[in-house]
Design a protein around this motif. Structure first.
Motif, PDB file in Angstrom:
ATOM      1  N   VAL A 195       0.222  -1.339  -0.239  1.00 29.08           N
ATOM      2  CA  VAL A 195       0.096   0.222  -0.287  1.00 29.08           C
ATOM      3  C   VAL A 195       1.295   1.220   0.377  1.00 29.08           C
ATOM      4  O   VAL A 195       2.191   1.729   0.692  1.00 29.08           O
ATOM      5  N   PHE A 196       0.691   2.452  -0.743  1.00 28.48           N
ATOM      6  CA  PHE A 196       1.323   3.509  -1.389  1.00 28.48           C
ATOM      7  C   PHE A 196       0.267   4.554  -0.688  1.00 28.48           C
ATOM      8  O   PHE A 196      -0.816   4.909  -1.161  1.00 28.48           O
ATOM      9  N   PHE A 197       0.732   5.582   0.343  1.00 30.67           N
ATOM     10  CA  PHE A 197      -0.154   6.710   0.530  1.00 30.67           C
ATOM     11  C   PHE A 197       0.390   7.934   0.211  1.00 30.67           C
ATOM     12  O   PHE A 197       1.223   7.544   0.323  1.00 30.67           O
ATOM     13  N   CYS A 198      -1.080   8.250  -0.353  1.00 35.60           N
ATOM     14  CA  CYS A 198      -0.575   9.569  -1.301  1.00 35.60           C
ATOM     15  C   CYS A 198      -1.399  10.482  -1.019  1.00 35.60           C
ATOM     16  O   CYS A 198      -2.241  10.593  -0.265  1.00 35.60           O
ATOM     17  N   ASN A 199      -1.723  11.767  -1.709  1.00 37.77           N
ATOM     18  CA  ASN A 199      -2.350  12.671  -0.983  1.00 37.77           C
ATOM     19  C   ASN A 199      -3.424  13.095  -2.139  1.00 37.77           C
ATOM     20  O   ASN A 199      -5.384  12.993  -2.108  1.00 37.77           O
ATOM     21  N   LEU A 200      -3.464  11.948  -3.567  1.00 38.15           N
ATOM     22  CA  LEU A 200      -4.719  11.717  -4.406  1.00 38.15           C
ATOM     23  C   LEU A 200      -4.917  10.664  -5.098  1.00 38.15           C
ATOM     24  O   LEU A 200      -4.633  10.660  -6.176  1.00 38.15           O
ATOM     25  N   PRO A 201      -4.568   9.443  -4.215  1.00 41.37           N
ATOM     26  CA  PRO A 201      -4.540   8.049  -4.369  1.00 41.37           C
ATOM     27  C   PRO A 201      -5.411   7.916  -6.241  1.00 41.37           C
ATOM     28  O   PRO A 201      -4.987   7.707  -7.216  1.00 41.37           O
ATOM     29  N   GLN A 202      -7.358   8.234  -6.011  1.00 42.07           N
ATOM     30  CA  GLN A 202      -7.968   8.466  -7.384  1.00 42.07           C
ATOM     31  C   GLN A 202      -7.313   8.993  -8.280  1.00 42.07           C
ATOM     32  O   GLN A 202      -7.362   8.597  -9.577  1.00 42.07           O
ATOM     33  N   TYR A 203      -6.309  10.258  -8.511  1.00 43.48           N
ATOM     34  CA  TYR A 203      -5.911  10.319 -10.053  1.00 43.48           C
ATOM     35  C   TYR A 203      -4.445   8.602 -10.547  1.00 43.48           C
ATOM     36  O   TYR A 203      -3.883   9.404 -11.576  1.00 43.48           O
ATOM     37  N   VAL A 204      -4.118   8.397  -9.865  1.00 42.80           N
ATOM     38  CA  VAL A 204      -3.110   7.186  -9.895  1.00 42.80           C
ATOM     39  C   VAL A 204      -3.498   5.824 -10.831  1.00 42.80           C
ATOM     40  O   VAL A 204      -4.401   5.663 -10.943  1.00 42.80           O
ATOM     41  N   LYS A 205      -2.296   5.754 -12.154  1.00 43.77           N
ATOM     42  CA  LYS A 205      -3.370   5.099 -13.456  1.00 43.77           C
ATOM     43  C   LYS A 205      -2.771   4.363 -13.584  1.00 43.77           C
ATOM     44  O   LYS A 205      -1.780   4.393 -12.905  1.00 43.77           O
ATOM     45  N   GLU A 206      -3.302   3.393 -14.333  1.00 41.58           N
ATOM     46  CA  GLU A 206      -2.953   2.128 -13.867  1.00 41.58           C
ATOM     47  C   GLU A 206      -1.184   1.667 -15.054  1.00 41.58           C
ATOM     48  O   GLU A 206      -0.409   1.658 -14.046  1.00 41.58           O
ATOM     49  N   PRO A 207      -0.719   3.029 -15.929  1.00 39.65           N
ATOM     50  CA  PRO A 207       0.744   3.066 -16.019  1.00 39.65           C
ATOM     51  C   PRO A 207       1.704   2.702 -15.266  1.00 39.65           C
ATOM     52  O   PRO A 207       2.343   2.213 -15.027  1.00 39.65           O
ATOM     53  N   TYR A 208       1.426   3.987 -13.898  1.00 45.44           N
ATOM     54  CA  TYR A 208       2.059   4.492 -13.253  1.00 45.44           C
ATOM     55  C   TYR A 208       2.039   3.160 -11.710  1.00 45.44           C
ATOM     56  O   TYR A 208       3.071   2.851 -10.998  1.00 45.44           O
ATOM     57  N   LYS A 209       1.389   2.352 -11.992  1.00 42.46           N
ATOM     58  CA  LYS A 209       0.821   1.462 -10.768  1.00 42.46           C
ATOM     59  C   LYS A 209       1.646  -0.130 -11.473  1.00 42.46           C
ATOM     60  O   LYS A 209       2.345  -0.574 -11.027  1.00 42.46           O
ATOM     61  N   ARG A 210       2.073   0.218 -12.421  1.00 39.53           N
ATOM     62  CA  ARG A 210       2.705  -1.137 -13.477  1.00 39.53           C
ATOM     63  C   ARG A 210       3.607  -0.801 -13.196  1.00 39.53           C
ATOM     64  O   ARG A 210       4.867  -1.438 -13.189  1.00 39.53           O
ATOM     65  N   PHE A 211       4.551   0.428 -13.220  1.00 40.51           N
ATOM     66  CA  PHE A 211       6.202   1.704 -12.697  1.00 40.51           C
ATOM     67  C   PHE A 211       6.713   0.569 -11.203  1.00 40.51           C
ATOM     68  O   PHE A 211       7.723   0.489 -11.564  1.00 40.51           O
ATOM     69  N   THR A 212       4.873   1.298 -10.403  1.00 38.57           N
ATOM     70  CA  THR A 212       5.821   0.804  -8.986  1.00 38.57           C
ATOM     71  C   THR A 212       6.039  -0.319  -9.192  1.00 38.57           C
ATOM     72  O   THR A 212       6.513  -0.798  -8.193  1.00 38.57           O
TER      73      THR A 212
END
Length: 435
Positions: free
Chosen positions: A396-413
């Motif tokens: 789990v990665f905690f951030c200020n605006l999780p709803q804006y994190v898109k699928e490509p960035y999840k794959r990058f992570t």
């Protein structure tokens, strides 16, 4: 060591029905077709607080043209060798046969307690008919109905009373479970037998020989785990008979209960849609995955044959491409020990836990150097991260605006986690949450 009760007898006398009754669930496949159970099949039971292992065996026959019978006979003999006690099952409807005499002679030579059990006895008339079995030269027999359960109590009272010890140790408890899955006839049982150096499972060139999922303890070369050989999985549209439907369901359940799934592929056929289905099932259940391309000794090779074959598989499995792919021959035992080492490494990676301090120390600089793209002028800032206490890796990665994190960035992570911490062959789940 735990006590082991083996159920032995001719085909279709009710062995698997009794086995299921002792386990109190539908574990062995029961069908009116003779010879459904081919391999030994294990389960755990208890009676009045005494736990023991039960082995269901294939129907024992003599002078038959059945292609499987020689192999079934070997399996029955292995079960007898392993057993503490033997239940010899007979059928009152068919009476005493020449084969029953032969089986009884074989069991007497084992020098183990043998409990003569006459099945399908539901009435006084059948009780009278069962007296025929005294002709075996025995002093005692038990009558029961494995379908309804009547009479099983007296049999179990006697078996448990005769156990040399009542301490039960589950030989599989706490051990990694590695399941071999694949389409019919790709060599799953051949691989199991090659690894164990014993003909544990029946192997013929008839597709669909294995009908149940079979568990065996592997303890060699510093590795100890439970090896599960499954029935070959065809597409559902090709599963015509009830019997095969149950076999496929067992295979699916074995995958669900395993830690690592070895997907075996036939090198002469290549990666097919059903291999993709099995892969998807293992991935969906978050299991460790190893792909073994079997029968590699049958493939004509040129300079880049291996590289091209592997590239074709990786292209088809898509984004989750960090999976070990080995080229083996179960028949010649080429690279099978390497397959064990790789599977165990995947198991270790799947249960790996990263300390929260180390995770943040490595990942936060990655996010600073490559933050998620800003959306509508809003910048996403990742504050900290933790690994969840789950059987497979989830973060789990905690951030200020999780709803804006898109699928490509999840794959990058996910790729960054693999790059820094390994997790080869293991599905990773990544979540972004509000902080």
């Amino acid at each position: 060591m735990s006590n082991i009760v083996a159920i032995v007898g001719r085909p279709n006398v009710g062995k698997s029905t009794l086995f299921n009754r002792l386990l109190e669930r539908r574990e062995a496949i029961v069908d009116s077709t003779a010879g459904v159970t081919r391999d030994r099949h294990y389960g755990k039971s208890d009676w009045n607080g005494v736990e023991f292992t039960v082995i269901d065996t294939g129907g024992y026959e003599v002078n038959t043209e059945d292609v499987f019978q020689e192999e079934i006979s070997k399996q029955v003999q292995l079960a007898i060798d392993e057993a503490t006690s033997i239940v010899f099952m007979l059928n009152v409807e068919e009476g005493l046969t020449d084969t029953d005499y032969e089986i009884y002679e074989m069991l007497r030579r084992s020098n183990k307690p043998v409990y003569i059990t006459v099945n399908k006895v539901d009435s006084a008339k059948e009780e009278l008919a069962a007296t025929e079995f005294y002709q075996l030269g025995i002093e005692e027999y038990f009558t029961l109905s494995s379908a309804t359960g009547s009479g099983t109590g007296e049999l179990l009272d006697k078996i448990v009373k005769d156990f040399p010890t009542t301490d039960y140790k589950d030989p599989f408890e706490g051990l990694p479970k590695i399941t071999i899955a694949g389409r019919p006839n790709v060599g799953k049982s051949t691989l199991t037998n090659a690894l164990l150096d014993v003909e544990r499972n029946i192997v013929t060139d008839v597709a669909g020989t294995t009908r149940d999922s079979i568990q065996t303890l592997y303890n060699k070369f510093g590795h100890e785990f439970v090896l599960v050989d499954t029935a070959g999985m065809r597409r559902k549209s090709k599963v015509n008979e009830d019997l095969e439907f149950y076999s496929v369901m067992r295979s699916i359940r074995s995958i669900e209960y395993s830690d690592v799934v070895i997907i075996m592929v036939d090198a002469t056929l290549g990666w097919e849609s059903q291999d993709m289905n099995i892969f998807g099932l293992a991935q969906k259940n978050r299991k460790g995955i190893v792909i073994l391309v079997n029968k590699w000794d049958l493939v004509e090779k040129e300079t880049n044959t291996t590289r091209d074959f592997e590239a074709a598989i990786r292209h088809k499995i898509g984004q989750f491409s960090d999976i070990p792919i080995l080229f083996i021959s179960a028949l010649t035992k080429q690279r099978i020990l390497k397959a064990v080492e790789v599977a165990m490494q995947v198991y270790e990676d799947r249960k790996k836990k990263i300390k929260t301090s180390k995770l943040n120390e490595v990942m936060l600089p990655v996010f600073e150097a490559m933050p998620p793209p800003a959306i509508k002028g809003k910048y996403i800032k990742i504050k900290y991260c933790v690994q969840l206490p789950t059987p497979s890796p989830q973060f789990v990665f905690f951030c200020n605006l999780p709803q804006y994190v898109k699928e490509p960035y999840k794959r990058f992570t996910e790729n960054q986690l693999r790059k820094h911490f390994g997790f080869t062959g293991v599905p990773i789940e990544v979540y972004f949450r509000q902080k």
